[in-house]
Design a protein around this motif. Structure first.
Motif, PDB file in Angstrom:
ATOM      1  N   MET A 237      45.340  -8.983 -79.167  1.00 48.37           N
ATOM      2  CA  MET A 237      44.736 -10.270 -78.852  1.00 48.37           C
ATOM      3  C   MET A 237      45.649 -11.151 -78.001  1.00 48.37           C
ATOM      4  SD  MET A 237      41.679 -10.162 -79.834  1.00 48.37           S
ATOM      5  CE  MET A 237      41.188 -11.878 -79.641  1.00 48.37           C
ATOM      6  N   LYS A 240      45.203  -9.862 -74.561  1.00 49.82           N
ATOM      7  CA  LYS A 240      43.870 -10.207 -74.066  1.00 49.82           C
ATOM      8  C   LYS A 240      43.744 -11.689 -73.738  1.00 49.82           C
ATOM      9  CE  LYS A 240      38.963 -10.042 -75.390  1.00 49.82           C
ATOM     10  NZ  LYS A 240      37.992  -9.625 -76.445  1.00 49.82           N
ATOM     11  N   GLN A 241      44.191 -12.538 -74.648  1.00 51.51           N
ATOM     12  CA  GLN A 241      43.966 -13.964 -74.507  1.00 51.51           C
ATOM     13  C   GLN A 241      45.061 -14.690 -73.720  1.00 51.51           C
ATOM     14  OE1 GLN A 241      41.314 -15.758 -75.451  1.00 51.51           O
ATOM     15  NE2 GLN A 241      40.252 -13.961 -76.226  1.00 51.51           N
ATOM     16  N   THR A 251      37.739  -5.313 -79.596  1.00 55.72           N
ATOM     17  CA  THR A 251      38.392  -6.245 -80.519  1.00 55.72           C
ATOM     18  C   THR A 251      37.450  -6.766 -81.591  1.00 55.72           C
ATOM     19  OG1 THR A 251      37.965  -8.153 -79.083  1.00 55.72           O
ATOM     20  CG2 THR A 251      40.018  -6.941 -78.734  1.00 55.72           C
ATOM     21  N   SER A 252      36.134  -6.638 -81.386  1.00 59.84           N
ATOM     22  CA  SER A 252      35.185  -7.151 -82.372  1.00 59.84           C
ATOM     23  C   SER A 252      35.231  -6.376 -83.681  1.00 59.84           C
ATOM     24  CB  SER A 252      33.752  -7.124 -81.815  1.00 59.84           C
ATOM     25  OG  SER A 252      33.293  -5.799 -81.656  1.00 59.84           O
ATOM     26  N   PHE A 302      40.222 -18.892 -79.728  1.00 57.43           N
ATOM     27  CA  PHE A 302      39.186 -17.978 -79.243  1.00 57.43           C
ATOM     28  C   PHE A 302      38.071 -17.946 -80.277  1.00 57.43           C
ATOM     29  CE2 PHE A 302      42.415 -15.485 -81.479  1.00 57.43           C
ATOM     30  CZ  PHE A 302      41.657 -14.751 -82.383  1.00 57.43           C
ATOM     31  N   GLU A 306      35.051 -12.565 -81.486  1.00 58.03           N
ATOM     32  CA  GLU A 306      35.900 -11.650 -80.716  1.00 58.03           C
ATOM     33  C   GLU A 306      36.634 -10.663 -81.605  1.00 58.03           C
ATOM     34  OE1 GLU A 306      38.140 -12.525 -77.340  1.00 58.03           O
ATOM     35  OE2 GLU A 306      37.206 -14.474 -76.987  1.00 58.03           O
TER      36      GLU A 306
END
Length: 377
Positions: A237, A240-241, A251-252, A302, A306
């Motif tokens: 994460m 990603k973020q 990621t879900s 986020f 996600e």
């Protein structure tokens, strides 16, 4: 950083955490879910242990996963043979290289380091295996010796070099400095293996990636020896973020994977655990809840979807009227200003008594009982 490669070691270093045991079925289930969500490589265990460990590894190998599967080995030829017997095509060879480790394991004989590395690496290559070489306790090793060792492994034919902060003593700054030097001397990928003894495993792993490492070891929930390893969900994460790196990982399902590890390990997480903790999207404070009700981005980095989780608004000692009114309106209960304030006072009082927030049922009971006592219902 767009080429970062995840090699998850939950099934090896994660299970090495004191008191943790995964049975064969659990190992296969964990590997299968990680494969489904897109983890490209799994370090599946230590074949040389034999018995149920070897059976579990063989079971994973025979599961038809897309992920590459890696076995962890000492620099001992019998270990390599054990990996081959399990059907593995990729092996990691770990060699201690700090003075402390060499003294404890090889009686201080540095020559043994070179001999072991050469004999096992050549043997593995002769068998057609992919070979990763790990410098155990690299963070405490003499830097010139570390570079010499890494270059030798590369010259012998290693396909990847693992930099190990075995006892977690690095900081992001020192990690950057050490990894940059390695990057200058190697052409093969460098992999980060960081431990969390000072709470810096994820930060150090990311620092190593920024310095040029292109592979990183992770474990789900940060499970691992002593204080654990860099957590898979945190690394994924953060990339990603914060760095906008697409790893093609679903990621879900990270929360689902986290819960599977909790079930298999029997180890619960603190509710404030980053990314997958129960409270990561829970809001009680009046100021925070008021902001989130207007725009979730005010207090959330986020969206909960996600990682496969959900937002929770709870009432307790720190709650305000906006949150209380919102929660009750969802159940068809509308309060005027005076009544909502008295209910809020009661909520705070009860929360202090119980030393926790109230459940929805407790909140509704409190409202109902108050209305009955005042002849409203």
């Amino acid at each position: 950083m767009s080429n970062v490669y995840i090699n998850d070691t939950t099934l090896r270093d994660g299970e090495q955490a004191a008191g943790i045991v995964f049975n064969a079925a659990e190992k296969v289930a964990i590997a299968s879910l990680m494969d489904i969500i897109g983890i490209p490589e799994l370090e599946v265990g230590i074949p040389a242990m034999g018995g149920s460990e070897a059976e579990a590894i063989t079971g994973i190998v025979n599961s038809g996963l897309k992920a590459s599967l890696l076995g962890w080995n000492r620099a001992v030829i019998s270990d390599i043979n054990a990996s081959i017997a399990c059907g593995l095509k990729r092996v990691h060879i770990a060699v201690p290289i700090s003075d402390i480790q060499i003294k404890a394991k090889f009686k201080g004989k540095t020559a043994v380091v070179w001999e072991r590395l050469k004999s096992t690496l050549n043997f593995a290559l002769d068998k057609g295996l992919f070979v990763s070489v790990g410098a155990e306790d690299a963070s405490r090793a003499d830097e010139s010796f570390l570079i010499e060792f890494a270059q030798y492994a590369q010259d012998l034919g290693a396909s990847r070099f693992r930099f190990c902060d075995t006892v977690g003593i690095l900081s992001p700054l020192t990690t950057t400095q050490k990894v940059k030097k390695l990057v200058k001397h190697l052409t093969i990928p460098i992999e980060m293996h960081t431990h969390n003894d000072f709470g810096l495993a994820t930060a150090n792993a990311l620092a190593g990636i920024q310095a040029g490492a292109t592979s990183v070891n992770t474990t789900v929930n940060g499970l691992g020896e002593r204080a654990g390893n860099a957590a898979l969900e945190e690394i994924v994460m953060a990339l990603k973020q914060l760095y906008k790196v697409n790893l093609s990982i679903n990621t879900s399902r990270l929360r689902e994977l986290s819960q599977l590890i909790i079930q298999a390990s029997g180890v619960k997480l603190p509710p404030w655990k980053a990314i997958v903790g129960d409270n990561i999207f829970a809001h009680e404070s009046g100021i925070h809840a008021h902001g989130v009700l207007k725009d979730p981005q005010t207090y959330e980095p986020f969206a909960p979807e996600e990682i496969g989780w959900e937002r929770r608004l709870v009432v307790g000692k720190h709650s305000g009227r906006s949150l209380l009114i919102n929660l009750l309106s969802q159940h068809g209960i509308n309060l005027d200003y005076e009544e909502s304030q008295k209910i809020l006072d009661s909520v705070r009082h009860l929360s202090v008594q119980m030393k926790r927030n109230l459940t929805t049922e407790e909140l509704l009971d409190l409202v109902t009982n108050r209305r009955i006592s005042h002849g409203i219902v």
